[in-house]
Design a protein around this motif. Structure first.
Motif, PDB file in Angstrom:
ATOM      1  N   ASP A   1       0.825  -1.214   0.000  1.00 43.13           N
ATOM      2  CA  ASP A   1       0.000   0.000   0.000  1.00 43.13           C
ATOM      3  C   ASP A   1       0.855   1.258   0.000  1.00 43.13           C
ATOM      4  O   ASP A   1       0.320   2.368  -0.111  1.00 43.13           O
ATOM      5  N   GLU A   2       2.157   1.112   0.149  1.00 47.85           N
ATOM      6  CA  GLU A   2       3.041   2.272   0.210  1.00 47.85           C
ATOM      7  C   GLU A   2       3.248   2.831  -1.195  1.00 47.85           C
ATOM      8  O   GLU A   2       3.703   2.117  -2.090  1.00 47.85           O
ATOM      9  N   TYR A   3       2.907   4.112  -1.360  1.00 42.45           N
ATOM     10  CA  TYR A   3       2.968   4.705  -2.697  1.00 42.45           C
ATOM     11  C   TYR A   3       4.426   4.799  -3.165  1.00 42.45           C
ATOM     12  O   TYR A   3       5.315   5.197  -2.394  1.00 42.45           O
ATOM     13  N   PRO A   4       4.703   4.429  -4.420  1.00 41.43           N
ATOM     14  CA  PRO A   4       6.089   4.489  -4.916  1.00 41.43           C
ATOM     15  C   PRO A   4       6.620   5.920  -4.877  1.00 41.43           C
ATOM     16  O   PRO A   4       5.917   6.864  -5.253  1.00 41.43           O
ATOM     17  N   PRO A   5       7.841   6.097  -4.423  1.00 41.89           N
ATOM     18  CA  PRO A   5       8.395   7.464  -4.353  1.00 41.89           C
ATOM     19  C   PRO A   5       8.754   7.989  -5.737  1.00 41.89           C
ATOM     20  O   PRO A   5       9.169   7.238  -6.619  1.00 41.89           O
ATOM     21  N   PHE A   6       8.572   9.273  -5.917  1.00 45.16           N
ATOM     22  CA  PHE A   6       9.055   9.932  -7.139  1.00 45.16           C
ATOM     23  C   PHE A   6      10.523  10.285  -6.902  1.00 45.16           C
ATOM     24  O   PHE A   6      10.883  11.447  -6.721  1.00 45.16           O
ATOM     25  N   ARG A   7      11.334   9.250  -6.913  1.00 45.46           N
ATOM     26  CA  ARG A   7      12.729   9.412  -6.543  1.00 45.46           C
ATOM     27  C   ARG A   7      13.565   8.437  -7.365  1.00 45.46           C
ATOM     28  O   ARG A   7      13.216   7.266  -7.504  1.00 45.46           O
ATOM     29  N   LEU A   8      14.665   8.935  -7.910  1.00 42.20           N
ATOM     30  CA  LEU A   8      15.547   8.107  -8.716  1.00 42.20           C
ATOM     31  C   LEU A   8      16.713   7.647  -7.851  1.00 42.20           C
ATOM     32  O   LEU A   8      17.672   8.373  -7.648  1.00 42.20           O
ATOM     33  N   ASP A   9      16.602   6.443  -7.306  1.00 42.12           N
ATOM     34  CA  ASP A   9      17.675   5.867  -6.502  1.00 42.12           C
ATOM     35  C   ASP A   9      18.626   5.131  -7.437  1.00 42.12           C
ATOM     36  O   ASP A   9      18.388   3.981  -7.826  1.00 42.12           O
ATOM     37  N   MET A  10      19.692   5.797  -7.823  1.00 39.93           N
ATOM     38  CA  MET A  10      20.601   5.238  -8.816  1.00 39.93           C
ATOM     39  C   MET A  10      21.587   4.278  -8.161  1.00 39.93           C
ATOM     40  O   MET A  10      21.784   4.271  -6.948  1.00 39.93           O
ATOM     41  N   GLY A  11      22.241   3.494  -9.002  1.00 40.41           N
ATOM     42  CA  GLY A  11      23.258   2.567  -8.536  1.00 40.41           C
ATOM     43  C   GLY A  11      22.736   1.159  -8.426  1.00 40.41           C
ATOM     44  O   GLY A  11      21.515   0.914  -8.375  1.00 40.41           O
ATOM     45  N   GLY A  12      23.671   0.228  -8.343  1.00 44.12           N
ATOM     46  CA  GLY A  12      23.282  -1.165  -8.282  1.00 44.12           C
ATOM     47  C   GLY A  12      22.622  -1.560  -6.992  1.00 44.12           C
ATOM     48  O   GLY A  12      21.865  -2.530  -6.947  1.00 44.12           O
ATOM     49  N   HIS A  13      22.878  -0.822  -5.914  1.00 42.70           N
ATOM     50  CA  HIS A  13      22.304  -1.164  -4.615  1.00 42.70           C
ATOM     51  C   HIS A  13      21.589   0.049  -4.049  1.00 42.70           C
ATOM     52  O   HIS A  13      21.992   1.200  -4.264  1.00 42.70           O
ATOM     53  N   GLU A  14      20.511  -0.225  -3.329  1.00 40.86           N
ATOM     54  CA  GLU A  14      19.762   0.850  -2.694  1.00 40.86           C
ATOM     55  C   GLU A  14      20.590   1.401  -1.544  1.00 40.86           C
ATOM     56  O   GLU A  14      20.878   0.693  -0.583  1.00 40.86           O
ATOM     57  N   THR A  15      20.996   2.656  -1.670  1.00 36.88           N
ATOM     58  CA  THR A  15      21.840   3.267  -0.641  1.00 36.88           C
ATOM     59  C   THR A  15      20.974   3.855   0.450  1.00 36.88           C
ATOM     60  O   THR A  15      19.948   4.464   0.182  1.00 36.88           O
ATOM     61  N   HIS A  16      21.410   3.697   1.701  1.00 37.31           N
ATOM     62  CA  HIS A  16      20.660   4.196   2.847  1.00 37.31           C
ATOM     63  C   HIS A  16      21.605   4.989   3.734  1.00 37.31           C
ATOM     64  O   HIS A  16      22.532   4.434   4.319  1.00 37.31           O
ATOM     65  N   THR A  17      21.391   6.276   3.831  1.00 40.73           N
ATOM     66  CA  THR A  17      22.196   7.084   4.738  1.00 40.73           C
ATOM     67  C   THR A  17      21.745   6.836   6.161  1.00 40.73           C
ATOM     68  O   THR A  17      20.623   6.420   6.415  1.00 40.73           O
ATOM     69  N   PRO A  18      22.656   7.091   7.131  1.00 41.33           N
ATOM     70  CA  PRO A  18      22.278   6.794   8.520  1.00 41.33           C
ATOM     71  C   PRO A  18      21.061   7.594   8.942  1.00 41.33           C
ATOM     72  O   PRO A  18      20.876   8.744   8.558  1.00 41.33           O
ATOM     73  N   THR A  19      20.247   7.013   9.728  1.00 44.95           N
ATOM     74  CA  THR A  19      19.047   7.674  10.236  1.00 44.95           C
ATOM     75  C   THR A  19      19.225   7.990  11.712  1.00 44.95           C
ATOM     76  O   THR A  19      20.116   7.483  12.378  1.00 44.95           O
ATOM     77  N   ARG A  20      18.385   8.869  12.208  1.00 48.15           N
ATOM     78  CA  ARG A  20      18.381   9.118  13.647  1.00 48.15           C
ATOM     79  C   ARG A  20      17.962   7.822  14.337  1.00 48.15           C
ATOM     80  O   ARG A  20      16.936   7.228  14.026  1.00 48.15           O
TER      81      ARG A  20
END
Length: 477
Positions: A217-236
């Motif tokens: 049910d989560e709407y797809p983001p209008f975001r271009l996550d480039m690269g072979g792997h989904e990058t995740h910056t550190p979160t709080r």
């Protein structure tokens, strides 16, 4: 002495939340320069298998739709199967012309293969909105459909030839992969920046595919996550770490053996065939109920216009060889041909044995009706002069009609027959709107047979699907 306060610490970076559809891939370092030229041929076995798998995907998605609508849950066994089909398709796309990122041949399996360079997984949703399922796959997804049309469907260009028209589509992903392929051919190296962009575009498309396939049910983001792997910056860091996802990137579907997959695919094909039978039967029933004119099922009227003395049909041969004599009567019933003059002139419409018509019209200028093309009658001309007498004076007609609105009814018999349309006074120039039809007493029987076949085929297909799905569901913890 005063000391200045230290500069404020930069705010902690905030990560984009993980989207439930995970797409990852690694670019092979030693890609062949020219293998991509024949990958379309090498991938044909996968394309054939995927055609059947996607048929099963479509049928099972309808089942999942109903399950979500009434229970709020996506059946886990069906979810694993559909994710497996998407995963298989992604591996083939990665190998072939959606990326060209590996020369390693894709495995024939729904399960994730840890050492293969392309991976796709979808987090299993414990609960889905029962109301959102009605609109998310078409209405809510429209903005993404427009984007995906550009990324994967492309820009369309109209082209026309002497006899037909067509369209050429160019997709952004296709153009970028072509650029990478040409660079690879001449340098032996796949441009890393192009790879990163192509992966981001494919990731966008696959996220939308997972959403419209009702998997989240989560709407797809209008975001271009480039690269072979989904990058995740550190979160709080939250007070408590989030619970582990229900599925991992290398999980499932152990229960989907080859035999169960074949059973589901065969069942889906039978269900689709049954729906085809039902559609054909329903269409014929509707035609029989709405398009009958005084008991005859009539075709649309076609305009015929000729400067000659007559318009004839091609020879129509009726044979009962190897069948009972009553076949034409039971199958066709009576045949009706109508001809309406736009000018109000009297027309003659008759049918006779082809040999008699040919002998009478020998040397007469006439046009022969060949086919209907683009809604227009195609006539083939034969040069000649005027007939020796008016058509109504001939005695060989087995059925005839005259008048500005002539209607001819004829009971078909075995033999070769020709229809003739002329002006009643045998003058040149024939123009009329002509329609043909038949009683078709067999129509009701055909409708009944098609509907029975539809029911039996759908039932058999449903059983072939239900048994393996239920078996896999029982194996789940």
């Amino acid at each position: 002495m005063t000391t200045s306060a230290p500069p404020p610490a930069p705010p902690a970076p905030v990560a984009h939340p993980d989207y439930p559809v995970h797409v990852d891939a690694d670019l092979d370092p030693g890609l062949s320069r020219g293998l991509w030229l024949v990958k379309w041929l090498l991938a044909i076995p996968h394309y054939l298998v995927l055609a059947f798998l996607w048929a099963a995907f479509a049928v099972l998605s309808v089942v999942a739709f109903l399950a979500i609508l009434f229970t709020g849950r996506y059946p886990r066994a069906i979810f694993d199967f559909n994710v497996g089909v998407m995963r298989w398709s992604w591996r083939v796309s990665y190998y072939s012309y959606a990326v060209l990122g590996t020369d390693r041949y894709p495995p024939f399996t729904l399960a994730d293969v840890p050492d293969y360079p392309a991976h796709l997984d979808v987090d299993y949703p414990e609960h889905l909105s029962r109301g959102l399922v009605l609109v998310k796959w078409w209405l809510l997804a429209i903005p993404h459909y427009l984007v995906v049309a550009l990324l994967a469907g492309g820009v369309a260009y109209g082209v026309s030839g002497a006899d037909d028209e067509g369209w050429i589509t160019i997709s952004l992903i296709g153009v970028l992969v072509l650029v990478a392929a040409v660079v690879l051919l001449f340098t032996g190296r796949y441009p890393q920046q192009v790879f990163d962009l192509v992966l981001g575009l494919n990731r966008w498309v696959l996220r939308v595919a997972g959403y419209v396939a009702l998997m989240t049910d989560e709407y797809p983001p209008f975001r271009l996550d480039m690269g072979g792997h989904e990058t995740h910056t550190p979160t709080r860091v939250p007070a408590d770490p989030p619970p582990a996802p229900a599925t991992g990137p290398h999980s499932r579907p152990e229960g989907w053996t080859a035999g169960r997959i074949v059973s589901v695919v065969a069942g889906a094909v039978l269900v689709l065939a049954g729906l085809g039978f039902a559609g054909a039967g329903g269409t014929l029933a509707l035609v029989g109920a709405t398009d009958r004119d005084d008991g005859f099922v009539m075709s649309p009227a076609i305009g015929m216009d000729s400067d000659a003395w007559a318009i004839t049909s091609e020879d129509a041969r009726i044979t009962t060889e190897g069948a009972p004599d009553w076949v034409p009567d039971r199958v066709l019933g009576d045949v009706r041909v109508t001809a309406e003059s736009g000018s109000g002139d009297a027309l003659f419409l008759g049918v006779a044995r082809s040999a008699d018509v040919a002998a009478w019209l020998d040397g007469v200028g006439r046009d022969t009706f060949r086919e209907v093309r683009h809604g227009e009658a195609v006539l083939e001309g034969t040069t000649g002069g005027a007939p020796a007498s008016a058509p109504d004076e001939q005695t060989f007609w087995v059925a005839r009609a005259t008048g500005p609105d002539a209607t001819l009814d004829w009971e078909p018999e075995e033999g070769s027959w020709t229809f003739v349309l002329m002006r009643a006074d045998a003058s040149p120039g024939v123009a009329a709107d002509v329609a043909t039809g038949a009683e078709l007493p067999v129509l009701d029987a055909v409708v009944a047979v098609l509907l029975v076949l539809a029911g039996l085929t759908v039932l058999a297909g449903a059983l072939l699907i239900a048994v393996p799905v239920r078996t896999v569901a029982r194996r789940e913890p």
